[in-house]
Design an enzyme around this catalytic site. Structure first.
Site, PDB file in Angstrom:
ATOM      1  N   SER A 125       1.854 -24.668   8.786  1.00  0.00           N
ATOM      2  CA  SER A 125       2.001 -23.845   9.983  1.00  0.00           C
ATOM      3  C   SER A 125       1.899 -22.365   9.629  1.00  0.00           C
ATOM      4  O   SER A 125       2.317 -21.943   8.535  1.00  0.00           O
ATOM      5  CB  SER A 125       3.376 -24.129  10.586  1.00  0.00           C
ATOM      6  OG  SER A 125       3.674 -23.206  11.590  1.00  0.00           O
ATOM      7  N   TYR A 149      12.871 -24.632   9.471  1.00  0.00           N
ATOM      8  CA  TYR A 149      11.614 -25.335   9.742  1.00  0.00           C
ATOM      9  C   TYR A 149      10.482 -24.721   8.911  1.00  0.00           C
ATOM     10  O   TYR A 149       9.755 -25.415   8.197  1.00  0.00           O
ATOM     11  CB  TYR A 149      11.273 -25.267  11.235  1.00  0.00           C
ATOM     12  CG  TYR A 149       9.843 -25.653  11.544  1.00  0.00           C
ATOM     13  CD1 TYR A 149       9.398 -26.959  11.332  1.00  0.00           C
ATOM     14  CD2 TYR A 149       8.915 -24.718  12.016  1.00  0.00           C
ATOM     15  CE1 TYR A 149       8.082 -27.314  11.597  1.00  0.00           C
ATOM     16  CE2 TYR A 149       7.603 -25.063  12.277  1.00  0.00           C
ATOM     17  CZ  TYR A 149       7.187 -26.356  12.070  1.00  0.00           C
ATOM     18  OH  TYR A 149       5.881 -26.712  12.313  1.00  0.00           O
ATOM     19  N   LYS A 153       8.225 -26.217   5.567  1.00  0.00           N
ATOM     20  CA  LYS A 153       6.761 -26.263   5.407  1.00  0.00           C
ATOM     21  C   LYS A 153       6.350 -25.584   4.092  1.00  0.00           C
ATOM     22  O   LYS A 153       5.490 -26.077   3.367  1.00  0.00           O
ATOM     23  CB  LYS A 153       6.075 -25.565   6.586  1.00  0.00           C
ATOM     24  CG  LYS A 153       6.205 -26.307   7.908  1.00  0.00           C
ATOM     25  CD  LYS A 153       5.421 -27.594   7.905  1.00  0.00           C
ATOM     26  CE  LYS A 153       5.563 -28.387   9.180  1.00  0.00           C
ATOM     27  NZ  LYS A 153       5.022 -29.732   9.111  1.00  0.00           N
TER      28      LYS A 153
END
Ligand code: NAD
Ligand code: UFG
Length: 340
Positions: A125, A149, A153
């Site tokens: 992302s 989050y 990643k």
């Protein structure tokens, strides 16, 4: 026919990618625990492609289940979408995010290694860049993820990078998505968030359908042309084609062991651009109000997607108009998403 394992293949991006892969002649095996998706999507994939993918209900954290899967099926490559993706939730429940996203990927990689399957496309992302120094953002920009989050990643990216350094037989693509929106042009597949949407486009769709009364625009005082936040919105169909291009690249004899690519349009649109474009192409009013900035939001960022174009021969082609029209087409045909 090559069989591709698609983890999280019943989710928003995974389901569109499954359609793309089936159309390109691949066989798809989907593994999903349905934590954020609905089994009805499988019928929609079948409706569009004329082929029903095999779906296994299971978890990427389940090592035994994965070993059985790889022992039963001859898999050529894995596209790994399975993950949790809500930034705010990750702040409240960091361990759940690290367990699912990091440990889930590690469990998957161990099972792949045992089965000698060493090709993987990973859903990363733009969130790994956090607040960038400037835009467009090249892949060389530093990691500055600002949430559990985002850090999950970045951790998985490091894990996969280390793997390619340890064993050159691995073929890894880290695809950094910018803001995926839109839906399949048939209107039969799209984004189906549970509860009140956090993201702009699903929120706008639910305002358009009357499910929600009004859009709150977070911040009107950013240093952008109209004061609202700017993002690089990318149509989910373009994104799906990007996965197909990455898979084909990794299968080439001259593929580098590690490919890191931004998937975006290299353009940005403000929140007001999205609202006015949506209203115009769908001929619908979107009532909105300006409210305070959302904590943690970055003012503006967009991709430098030139590397993907040069390396993969892939370029996003769909416009903001396409994204708004296809998002609404899905929403109006499926006001309650897959629960209709
Ligand atoms: P999604 O929630 O629609 O799809 C994820 C799928 O993974 C769901 O079907 C869910 O049920 C499944 N899943 C989650 N944890 C699992 C587990 N442990 N085992 C098996 N299945 C599991 O999300 P999406 O928008 O399709 O995103 C796909 C991937 O792309 C995610 O990894 C996400 O972090 C990443 N990504 C998404 C965006 C975005 O804005 N949509 C942006 C950048 C990156
Ligand atoms: N926005 C509003 N009102 C809303 C929702 C959003 O004004 O109700 C604004 C935001 O402030 C931002 C823009 O619309 O300026 C886009 O917001 P989204 O929530 O749709 O998307 P984000 O850019 O915040 O984040 C998304 C995903 C992340 C991912 C990131 C990658 O939610 O998971 O893109 O670029 F990491």
């Amino acid at each position: 026919m090559q069989k591709i394992l698609i983890t999280g293949g019943t989710g928003f991006i995974g389901s569109h990618t499954a359609v793309e892969l089936i159309a390109a002649g691949y066989e798809c095996l989907i593994l999903d625990n349905f934590v954020n998706s609905h089994p009805a999507v499988v019928n929609r994939i079948a409706q569009i492609t004329g082929k029903t993918p095999l779906v296994i209900e299971g978890d990427v954290c389940d090592a035994v289940g994965l070993d059985t899967l790889f022992a039963t099926h001859t898999i050529s490559a894995v596209i790994h979408f399975a993950g949790l993706k809500a930034v705010g939730e990750s702040v409240r429940e960091p361990l759940r995010y690290y367990a699912n996203n990091v440990n889930g990927t590690m469990t998957l990689l161990l099972a792949m290694m045992k089965a000698n399957v060493k090709t993987i496309v990973f859903s990363s992302s733009a969130t790994v860049y956090g607040e960038p120094d400037s835009s467009p953002i090249p892949e060389s920009a530093p990691y500055r993820a600002a949430s559990p989050y985002g850090r999950s990643k970045a951790m998985v990216e490091s894990m996969l990078t280390d793997l390619t350094l340890s064993d050159p037989a691995w073929r890894v693509a880290l695809l950094r998505y910018f803001n995926p929106v839109g839906a399949h042009p048939s209107g039969t597949m799209g984004e189906d968030p549970t509860g009140t949407p956090n993201n702009l486009m699903p929120f706008v769709c639910q305002v358009a359908s009357g499910r929600l009364p009004m859009l709150s625009i977070f911040g009107h005082d950013y240093a952008t042309a109209d004061g609202t936040g700017e993002r690089d919105y990318i149509h989910v169909m373009d994104l799906s084609e990007g996965h197909l291009a990455a898979l084909r690249y990794l299968a080439r004899d001259d593929a580098a062991p590690l490919l890191i690519a931004n998937l975006g349009t290299s353009r940005s649109h403000s929140v007001l651009d999205v609202v006015t474009t949506f209203s115009r192409v769908n001929d619908l009013p979107i009532p909105y109000q300006f409210v305070a900035r959302r904590p943690g939001d970055v003012s503006a960022y967009w991709a430098d997607a030139s590397y993907a174009e040069h390396t993969l021969g892939w370029k996003a082609t769909r416009s903001l108009e396409d994204m708004c029209r296809d998002s609404w087409n899905w929403q109006k045909q499926n006001p309650q998403g897959y629960r209709n």
